[in-house]
Every structure is written in structure tokens, then in C-alpha cells.
Design a protein around this motif. Sequence first.
Motif, PDB file in Angstrom:
ATOM      1  N   GLY C  26       0.834  -1.198   0.000  1.00 42.96           N
ATOM      2  CA  GLY C  26       0.000   0.000   0.000  1.00 42.96           C
ATOM      3  C   GLY C  26       0.864   1.241   0.000  1.00 42.96           C
ATOM      4  O   GLY C  26       0.676   2.159  -0.801  1.00 42.96           O
ATOM      5  N   GLY C  27       1.860   1.232   0.889  1.00 44.03           N
ATOM      6  CA  GLY C  27       2.787   2.354   0.956  1.00 44.03           C
ATOM      7  C   GLY C  27       3.504   2.545  -0.364  1.00 44.03           C
ATOM      8  O   GLY C  27       3.683   3.661  -0.836  1.00 44.03           O
ATOM      9  N   LEU C  28       3.872   1.443  -0.964  1.00 48.42           N
ATOM     10  CA  LEU C  28       4.590   1.488  -2.240  1.00 48.42           C
ATOM     11  C   LEU C  28       3.796   2.272  -3.275  1.00 48.42           C
ATOM     12  O   LEU C  28       4.307   3.162  -3.940  1.00 48.42           O
ATOM     13  CB  LEU C  28       4.821   0.062  -2.729  1.00 48.42           C
ATOM     14  CG  LEU C  28       5.634  -0.090  -4.008  1.00 48.42           C
ATOM     15  CD1 LEU C  28       7.104   0.027  -3.704  1.00 48.42           C
ATOM     16  CD2 LEU C  28       5.346  -1.412  -4.670  1.00 48.42           C
ATOM     17  N   PHE C  29       2.522   1.938  -3.379  1.00 48.07           N
ATOM     18  CA  PHE C  29       1.719   2.600  -4.399  1.00 48.07           C
ATOM     19  C   PHE C  29       1.581   4.089  -4.116  1.00 48.07           C
ATOM     20  O   PHE C  29       1.732   4.918  -5.010  1.00 48.07           O
ATOM     21  CB  PHE C  29       0.330   1.957  -4.494  1.00 48.07           C
ATOM     22  CG  PHE C  29       0.289   0.842  -5.494  1.00 48.07           C
ATOM     23  CD1 PHE C  29      -0.109   1.092  -6.793  1.00 48.07           C
ATOM     24  CD2 PHE C  29       0.682  -0.426  -5.138  1.00 48.07           C
ATOM     25  CE1 PHE C  29      -0.128   0.076  -7.727  1.00 48.07           C
ATOM     26  CE2 PHE C  29       0.670  -1.450  -6.061  1.00 48.07           C
ATOM     27  CZ  PHE C  29       0.267  -1.213  -7.363  1.00 48.07           C
ATOM     28  N   SER C  30       1.279   4.423  -2.871  1.00 45.66           N
ATOM     29  CA  SER C  30       1.057   5.845  -2.623  1.00 45.66           C
ATOM     30  C   SER C  30       2.370   6.617  -2.722  1.00 45.66           C
ATOM     31  O   SER C  30       2.407   7.709  -3.268  1.00 45.66           O
ATOM     32  CB  SER C  30       0.353   6.071  -1.290  1.00 45.66           C
ATOM     33  OG  SER C  30       1.126   5.601  -0.245  1.00 45.66           O
ATOM     34  N   GLU C  31       3.459   6.036  -2.228  1.00 43.83           N
ATOM     35  CA  GLU C  31       4.724   6.756  -2.293  1.00 43.83           C
ATOM     36  C   GLU C  31       5.174   6.927  -3.733  1.00 43.83           C
ATOM     37  O   GLU C  31       5.713   7.963  -4.114  1.00 43.83           O
ATOM     38  CB  GLU C  31       5.813   5.997  -1.525  1.00 43.83           C
ATOM     39  CG  GLU C  31       5.510   5.792  -0.059  1.00 43.83           C
ATOM     40  CD  GLU C  31       6.092   6.878   0.823  1.00 43.83           C
ATOM     41  OE1 GLU C  31       6.847   7.708   0.304  1.00 43.83           O
ATOM     42  OE2 GLU C  31       5.768   6.897   2.012  1.00 43.83           O
ATOM     43  N   ARG C  32       4.949   5.912  -4.519  1.00 41.58           N
ATOM     44  CA  ARG C  32       5.350   6.019  -5.914  1.00 41.58           C
ATOM     45  C   ARG C  32       4.586   7.105  -6.635  1.00 41.58           C
ATOM     46  O   ARG C  32       5.066   7.713  -7.572  1.00 41.58           O
ATOM     47  CB  ARG C  32       5.129   4.686  -6.628  1.00 41.58           C
ATOM     48  CG  ARG C  32       6.257   3.701  -6.446  1.00 41.58           C
ATOM     49  CD  ARG C  32       7.535   4.298  -6.958  1.00 41.58           C
ATOM     50  NE  ARG C  32       8.623   3.352  -6.915  1.00 41.58           N
ATOM     51  CZ  ARG C  32       8.950   2.569  -7.923  1.00 41.58           C
ATOM     52  NH1 ARG C  32       8.291   2.601  -9.033  1.00 41.58           N
ATOM     53  NH2 ARG C  32       9.974   1.738  -7.811  1.00 41.58           N
ATOM     54  N   SER C  33       3.355   7.337  -6.198  1.00 40.52           N
ATOM     55  CA  SER C  33       2.591   8.391  -6.838  1.00 40.52           C
ATOM     56  C   SER C  33       2.902   9.735  -6.192  1.00 40.52           C
ATOM     57  O   SER C  33       2.296  10.737  -6.524  1.00 40.52           O
ATOM     58  CB  SER C  33       1.101   8.093  -6.760  1.00 40.52           C
ATOM     59  OG  SER C  33       0.665   8.233  -5.427  1.00 40.52           O
ATOM     60  N   GLY C  34       3.831   9.734  -5.255  1.00 46.55           N
ATOM     61  CA  GLY C  34       4.247  10.994  -4.655  1.00 46.55           C
ATOM     62  C   GLY C  34       3.435  11.397  -3.451  1.00 46.55           C
ATOM     63  O   GLY C  34       3.495  12.534  -3.010  1.00 46.55           O
ATOM     64  N   GLY C 178       4.754  10.668  -9.393  1.00 50.89           N
ATOM     65  CA  GLY C 178       5.562  10.765  -8.185  1.00 50.89           C
ATOM     66  C   GLY C 178       6.849  11.524  -8.409  1.00 50.89           C
ATOM     67  O   GLY C 178       7.326  12.231  -7.543  1.00 50.89           O
ATOM     68  N   GLU C 179       7.408  11.392  -9.600  1.00 53.46           N
ATOM     69  CA  GLU C 179       8.676  12.054  -9.854  1.00 53.46           C
ATOM     70  C   GLU C 179       8.478  13.518 -10.193  1.00 53.46           C
ATOM     71  O   GLU C 179       9.256  14.367  -9.814  1.00 53.46           O
ATOM     72  CB  GLU C 179       9.414  11.366 -11.013  1.00 53.46           C
ATOM     73  CG  GLU C 179       9.924   9.975 -10.687  1.00 53.46           C
ATOM     74  CD  GLU C 179      10.954   9.974  -9.568  1.00 53.46           C
ATOM     75  OE1 GLU C 179      11.567  11.021  -9.310  1.00 53.46           O
ATOM     76  OE2 GLU C 179      11.134   8.918  -8.950  1.00 53.46           O
ATOM     77  N   ASN C 180       7.457  13.791 -10.948  1.00 53.55           N
ATOM     78  CA  ASN C 180       7.282  15.153 -11.392  1.00 53.55           C
ATOM     79  C   ASN C 180       5.816  15.481 -11.639  1.00 53.55           C
ATOM     80  O   ASN C 180       5.338  15.428 -12.759  1.00 53.55           O
ATOM     81  CB  ASN C 180       8.087  15.353 -12.677  1.00 53.55           C
ATOM     82  CG  ASN C 180       8.173  16.817 -13.040  1.00 53.55           C
ATOM     83  OD1 ASN C 180       7.417  17.624 -12.512  1.00 53.55           O
ATOM     84  ND2 ASN C 180       9.070  17.154 -13.924  1.00 53.55           N
ATOM     85  N   PRO C 181       5.137  15.818 -10.592  1.00 51.00           N
ATOM     86  CA  PRO C 181       3.704  16.052 -10.727  1.00 51.00           C
ATOM     87  C   PRO C 181       3.410  17.208 -11.673  1.00 51.00           C
ATOM     88  O   PRO C 181       2.362  17.250 -12.295  1.00 51.00           O
ATOM     89  CB  PRO C 181       3.252  16.368  -9.310  1.00 51.00           C
ATOM     90  CG  PRO C 181       4.475  16.724  -8.576  1.00 51.00           C
ATOM     91  CD  PRO C 181       5.597  16.016  -9.233  1.00 51.00           C
ATOM     92  N   SER C 237       8.708   1.022   3.897  1.00 52.56           N
ATOM     93  CA  SER C 237       8.483   1.059   2.469  1.00 52.56           C
ATOM     94  C   SER C 237       9.227   2.215   1.836  1.00 52.56           C
ATOM     95  O   SER C 237       9.142   2.456   0.670  1.00 52.56           O
ATOM     96  CB  SER C 237       7.007   1.169   2.154  1.00 52.56           C
ATOM     97  OG  SER C 237       6.627   2.514   2.197  1.00 52.56           O
ATOM     98  N   ASP C 238       9.919   2.938   2.647  1.00 54.41           N
ATOM     99  CA  ASP C 238      10.617   4.070   2.077  1.00 54.41           C
ATOM    100  C   ASP C 238      11.665   3.683   1.061  1.00 54.41           C
ATOM    101  O   ASP C 238      11.944   4.439   0.159  1.00 54.41           O
ATOM    102  CB  ASP C 238      11.247   4.912   3.164  1.00 54.41           C
ATOM    103  CG  ASP C 238      11.494   6.302   2.647  1.00 54.41           C
ATOM    104  OD1 ASP C 238      10.505   7.015   2.470  1.00 54.41           O
ATOM    105  OD2 ASP C 238      12.646   6.638   2.369  1.00 54.41           O
ATOM    106  N   GLN C 299      16.398   6.442  -2.802  1.00 51.28           N
ATOM    107  CA  GLN C 299      15.909   7.758  -3.171  1.00 51.28           C
ATOM    108  C   GLN C 299      14.400   7.723  -3.283  1.00 51.28           C
ATOM    109  O   GLN C 299      13.860   6.957  -4.065  1.00 51.28           O
ATOM    110  CB  GLN C 299      16.482   8.137  -4.534  1.00 51.28           C
ATOM    111  CG  GLN C 299      17.756   8.928  -4.446  1.00 51.28           C
ATOM    112  CD  GLN C 299      17.537  10.285  -3.836  1.00 51.28           C
ATOM    113  OE1 GLN C 299      16.654  11.002  -4.232  1.00 51.28           O
ATOM    114  NE2 GLN C 299      18.319  10.626  -2.826  1.00 51.28           N
ATOM    115  N   PRO C 300      13.718   8.511  -2.524  1.00 48.06           N
ATOM    116  CA  PRO C 300      12.271   8.566  -2.708  1.00 48.06           C
ATOM    117  C   PRO C 300      11.972   9.286  -4.010  1.00 48.06           C
ATOM    118  O   PRO C 300      12.826   9.989  -4.548  1.00 48.06           O
ATOM    119  CB  PRO C 300      11.798   9.376  -1.513  1.00 48.06           C
ATOM    120  CG  PRO C 300      12.957  10.194  -1.119  1.00 48.06           C
ATOM    121  CD  PRO C 300      14.175   9.419  -1.483  1.00 48.06           C
TER     122      PRO C 300
END
Lengths: 390, 159, 314
Positions: C26-34, C178-181, C237-238, C299-300
Motif C-alpha cells: 500500500g505504501g509502495l503505491f502511494s509513495e510512488r505516486s508521490g 511521483g517524480e514530477n507532478p 516502504s521508504d 531515493q524517494p
Amino acid sequence: MSARTITPTPTRSPWVELIGGQALALGGAFLFAALVGALIIRAYGVSPLEVYRIIWVYSSSELSDFARVLANATPLIFSGLAVAVAFKAGLFNIGVEGQYIVAMLTASMAALGLDFLPSALLLPAVVLNGMLGGALWALIPGLLKVRTGAHEVVTTIMMNGIALSLVAWALLDPLKSSEQGLVDLRTDIFTTKALVPTIATSLGLEEQIPGSVHLTWLFPLALLSCALVWFLLFRTRLGYEIRAIGSSSGSAEAGGISIRSLQLKAFVISGALGGLVGLNNLLGDRGYLGHNYEIGLGFAGITVAFLGRNHPLGIALAAILLGMLARGQEGIAVTFELPSETLIILEGILILSVVIAYEMVRRGLARRRQRAVRAEERAISTEGAEDAPA
Amino acid sequence: MTLWENSVLGRHDRKEYAGGLGALAIKKIKALAARLIRDFDVRARNVSVDASTLSGGNQQKLILARELEDDPVLLIAHQPTRGLDVGAIEFVWTQLLEQKGAGRAVLLISAELDEIYELSDRILTLYEGKITGEFHPDVAPDVIGLAMTGGRRGDEAVR
Amino acid sequence: MPLLDLGAAVAIGLRYFTIIYLTGLGGLFSERSGIVNIGLEGMMIIGTVMGAWGTLEYGPVAGLVIGAAGGLGLGLVHALATVTFRVDHIVSGVVINVVAVGLARFLAQTFFGQATQSDPSIPHFDKFDVPLLSQLPLGLGRAFEAMSPVVPAAFLLTIPILFVLNKTRFGLRLRSAGENPGRDPSRRCACSSASLRRRHDLGSVGGAGGGLPRDRGERALPRRPDAGTGIHRAGGSDPRQLEAGVVDARCSVVRIRSGGSAEAQRRAPVISVLPEQFIRMIPYVVTMIAIAGFVGRVQPPAAAGRVRRRGGSL
């Protein structure tokens, strides 16, 4: 605010707009939260108006009620300030929780170990030791952030976990009371010299405010801290640099500000303030460190800071508001057949809606102001600047 | 940050802007800001408005004013006109040329070829971190284009 | 009895792994989307209560789905706050945790009556022995006996998730958001998916999630109210730059260690040369070291946790 050096144009002052906008946001958010809360309360067959009245009655009808509210607010003010100082530097101190837990430990160590000191020395020593413990606990994630770039949100959360275990161990072993037959795990009881007296005893108000209300001199200290933090942030060079890196780290660096050292300083200040959070519970109430110390105050600080717009005055008011809700919860528990958790939900909805409302107002205001400024840019040519003193 | 707070960035640590107790001498800073916005025609209601509410051109003017205040020997302008309207670009260009005229070294870094042609005395191209050519501004754009993308016609450089 | 029962330790490790891993996804998905999701904790808690109720009423599979839906609901609140209203991610997450605790008690009282002190007993999935693995020597095989099907299901979930993240349009958009909104503001999208874990050690239920593309969802993975674990997960998940598989390995290591410590404490006080509290610190310390980059630089996503706004100050 000091006098403005340039006469403002006759249009509405930005201050009026700002304050008006904030009032609008607050009012709207309260109304929204009250309505959603009313739905939940209604579902339990209780009158929402009655519930809201009880919250008010329980937190304001007598002097002692209000004293309870302020006692509730005391740790929240410190905690909100701790979060705000870090946030102004663009940092998230999620670790106030761990910082105050460790601070309770270090303060207890001072209270137990330095009990030979006279009260005038012991009490400051205990409080300072608490601040030191908090600062130390914040220093670790601060250093990790500055040296390795480890994200402070993650590291401070980990530090919270470590703090819990550390205190649990300290209570089991080194600081465990030597008294026989104790049911609860706790330290020895502190000497009364190490305790913070309540305002009621000092002012001879025992009749109006019973001893069960732990409104101590830490509350004035909290207000003083608000003033000091305000001065620090908005008047000093250090505060200026902290806000500069928080608002645009790139520009700040170009301006010769060392981001790393500033972040570290902000974190340590934040931790020191965080160290004060648990002291009302420790020195104003219990008089010992037990395993059932109050938790969650650090996280509450985050909500206080954001309710208060990260401004010291706002933080004080937000803390008092949450103090009222906490007091109201007690009232609801004895008055209605209503789970007192309802108020926790209400609190959450309130905070979310306040934050959202502020954001909407902020956006609206920014748009308006931008339009106004642009219009003025066109209107004022060089003569506009002549208002300025030479 | 307000306009006055921005105007002192970089020299906020000087004695002249220090009050007691680690405080900033706000009156002096506001006076500085007022002078800067007058001299550089930054159009703002007063020095207490948020700098972020200014238009891009006025923000850039403020920065120029701030950086030129100290009489620098070298001025490095990195994309100084990106996102600005025509009037503001004109202002920045004039300022940069004035600075050159006043005997300062100006290093302009820009992705706008027109801007470079307009302002420069010498043009250097970079490719993969190395200087690949040095040109006089009357050189044809395709020569510069080639040097920028790593082509070898460096011998056409005007030494 | 051996000093440390390896099989039991691994079994406990696996059980914790399932919870933590699902939350980590879950964390993975949200963090990846920033989007930083501190609210995972609250989502786990709500998922637990909802899941327990769903299981009681409709059986384990429905419980799984209902629990996931509970997490999803809070995830949507988080998404609405952070994406639509641009509330700070951390604030929203913390508030969600606060609300979830209250809401969970509230719901538990509503669902199960006043007796919330004791957990209602809940039917669970049929347990099974994992073929081959349960034959392992040295008592290790015991770790794979009588296992809830959710544990291997969580493992297997890695494959579709890797696929979604790396091979689909949705995954690409998610990562670019996540990288560049700024590049792709309309698609600060995200995935919604949720999962759950049910009450108490007895019945374990893992979770599965449903995607909710286009909608600005978030992702949630709930679990029983076990303070700290969700947040811990968010921490673990960081290393989100790493692929799911690596996250998987890391958090299982962390968990098996602490699972082992719980077991060690129960079974073999002999080994507690170190006080138990210090053993409990190990996962946190390990995570901190990992984050600090001694294990590998992580790197987040560039824009993680940043509320998107136009402009900004000078």
C-alpha cells in the motif's frame, strides 16, 4: 507589527482580507464539522445540540472547568510549537512523541538523582534536563538528515518506536522503584521539590479549583514559549534563516544560508520544545514516571500546529480548543449513552475541514491578491514608489 | 516571505541589519527594501506584501536590485528572463547591459539564443560539461548549434 | 527443547511478514505516486474492524474484501484531502490515524455491542500444509504447516504488482506523477487498493485490493490495531525506489527478526542476554540504518510528500 514604512493604498488592507478570510475559513470548517458530527450523534438518537451544549458547559461554566481546559492545553501548546518550528524550516518532526517520552525519562533521572538540590535549583534542572533529552532525541534524526539525507519523517517515526522501548526498559531495570509490593511499574516518587506547583495553590484559589485540576505554572510557561517562539521566528536572524530555507531552500542557499546547519538547529530547538510536552503529566500530576504515562501528545501536536497555522498565537488557541473538546468528552461520557469516541471522530473531521478550508481561502486570497497586485503594477508607475521614505 | 524579507537575503547576517538579542533591524531592512523597489521600479503596494504575489517581472527586478546592491565584480545571470513578459525582458536586458557598461563582468547563462546574441560579447558553448567553442556574436546560429550539440567545428572559433 | 525453535520463529515471522508486506505494498503505491501515507496505520485499523465484521457476517472471503474496502474508504479521504484540497500529506495522514482509532472503537461498538474488551472469535480460512516446504528438516518444516492461504497469496501478489507498476500505462503514470507532478498534474492519480488483516493471532486474513484508476484514489492496507506497525511499515516502504521484491525481502528480514524476538521472549528466556526491549528496537534501528543509506542509497520519488502548488515564494 511595527509601523509600516510605506503608506498603504486606500484599498482594503491585506490584513483585513487575511483575517477576514481566515475567520471565514474557520467558521465554515466548524460548521461543516458540526454538521457531520450531528449526523453521527443523531444516528445514536441523541440530540446534537444538546451534545454541543454539554461540551460548552463542561469546559466553561466554572473556573475549575476552564482550568481543566487550560491544563489539557498545556502539553499541546508545547507540542504544537515543536512541530511548527521544524515545519517553518521545511522539516517534519513526527518524532515529538518520542522526544517527549525520552524527555520524561531524562527529567525523571534529574528529579531522582539531583534531589539534594534546593527547589529553586532542582526544578529548573529537571525542566532543562527534559528539554535536553528531547533535543538529544531530535538530534539523531537531525544528524541523519543532514549527513545522509535520510528522510526525517521516517527516522523520527523509528525514533518514536525506540523511545517507547527505551522507557519500558528503564522502568523495568535502572529506574524501577525499590518499594516492595508495587503493582504498577514505576520509578520512585519524586521529592515534592521537583514538582511544579499548581496555579491554584500558589494563588490561594484551592476553593474554586480543586486539587484534581493540574493547571500548573507550566501553562504560563507554555504561553511564554509561544511569545519566545514568535520572537525567534519572526524577529531574529536565526528565525529569518529558518523561514528562508523552509520557504525556498534554493534561494536561501544562494543567499549564503547553510541549509544543513540551519536544519539541524531547527530540529534541536523543536526537540527541546518537544521535551516540555510530557512535563505537566510528569511534574504537575503524577510525580513519578510510570508505565502508563500519557501518550499521543506528540501526534496531537501536529494537528495543533496545523490548526494554528504554524503560528504561535494560533497554536495557543488551537491547543485550548482541543483542550475543550477533551474536556467535553468527559462530559459526554457521563451525560449520554454515546461512545465518547464520537468526539475523537469529530475532532478529526474538524481538523481536516479546517485545514481544507484554510487551503481554499488561501488559494482564493492568493488569486485575488495576485490580481490586485497586477492591477496595481499597471496603475502605479513610478509615482507610486514615491510614497516611500527616502 | 515578504518583499522586505526577500530584499535582505544574503546580507541579513551583516552588522548593519542586526538589532539586539539576535534580532534583525527591521526598520533598516524595510528602508533598504523601499529604496530598492524605488530604484528598480518594482511595482508593489508596499514592502510588506508577499514577494510571491508579485508578477514574474517584478520578482526578477527585485532579485536584480538585491544582487546589484553590493556592487558585485561579477554578475552571474542564469536564465534571467525565463517566463517573463516582453516589457520585463526589456528591463532585465537593459539592466544587464548597463552593468556591463559599468565595468562589471556579466556571465549570462541562457537557453534563448536570441537573448545571447542580443547581449553577449563572447559566446561559449558547452557540451557534456566541456567548453566546445568560443565565438563572436556575429557567428551564424548553425555554427553555434553544432558546437552546442557536440559537433567539431571549433576551428571556426574567434580566438 | 532447542534454544530457539526455528520453525516457530519463522512461522511467526511469516505471519507478521504478511501483514507488514501488504501494508508495505500500500505504501509502495502511494509513495510512488508521490503521496506520503502516514495514515496507513489508521487504514489498517479500520480494515481490521470492517474485515472482522464482514467475516462474521459473510465469511472470510467477503471479510477480506470488506476490510479492503474499509481501508480504501480512508484512502479516498486521504486522496481527497491531499490531491483535491492539497492538504499537507503528513497532516492528513496523522488526522486519519486519529480518526481511525475513534472510528474503529465506534464501529466495534456498533458491530459487536458493548463487549469490546474481548475480541469476538471469527471464522477463518482453512489452513493448509505447504507441499514440499513443510517437509524441511531441522524443524523448519513446521513453519509451513497449517498456514493460512493468505500468506502465500501475499507472496504471490508481488508478481501482479510488479507487472502493474512496471509494465502498464497506469504504472508509468503513477511513477511519473511521483517524480514530477508538474509534468502531469491531472494524473496525480493513483491506485486504490486495499487489504486487510483481521483480529488476533487466531485467524489471519490477508488482503487483496481493487484498483481504482482515473479516480484519485490512494491505497490502504489495514490490519488489527497494533500500534506502531502501520507506521513502521510506512517507514520500511521508504526504500521505495527499490522494486517491490526488494522491499519484500527487507521487511521480511525486519519482521522475522522481531517475530523471532517475540517468540524468543515467550519460549526461551535463556537467550535474553539483551533485554527484550532492546531486541524490540532492532527493527527500528535496522530501518534507520537502511534509510540512512548504509545498506544502499535509497531515493524517494522526487516529489514525495510535496503538495503541488503553483508559484511559491522567491
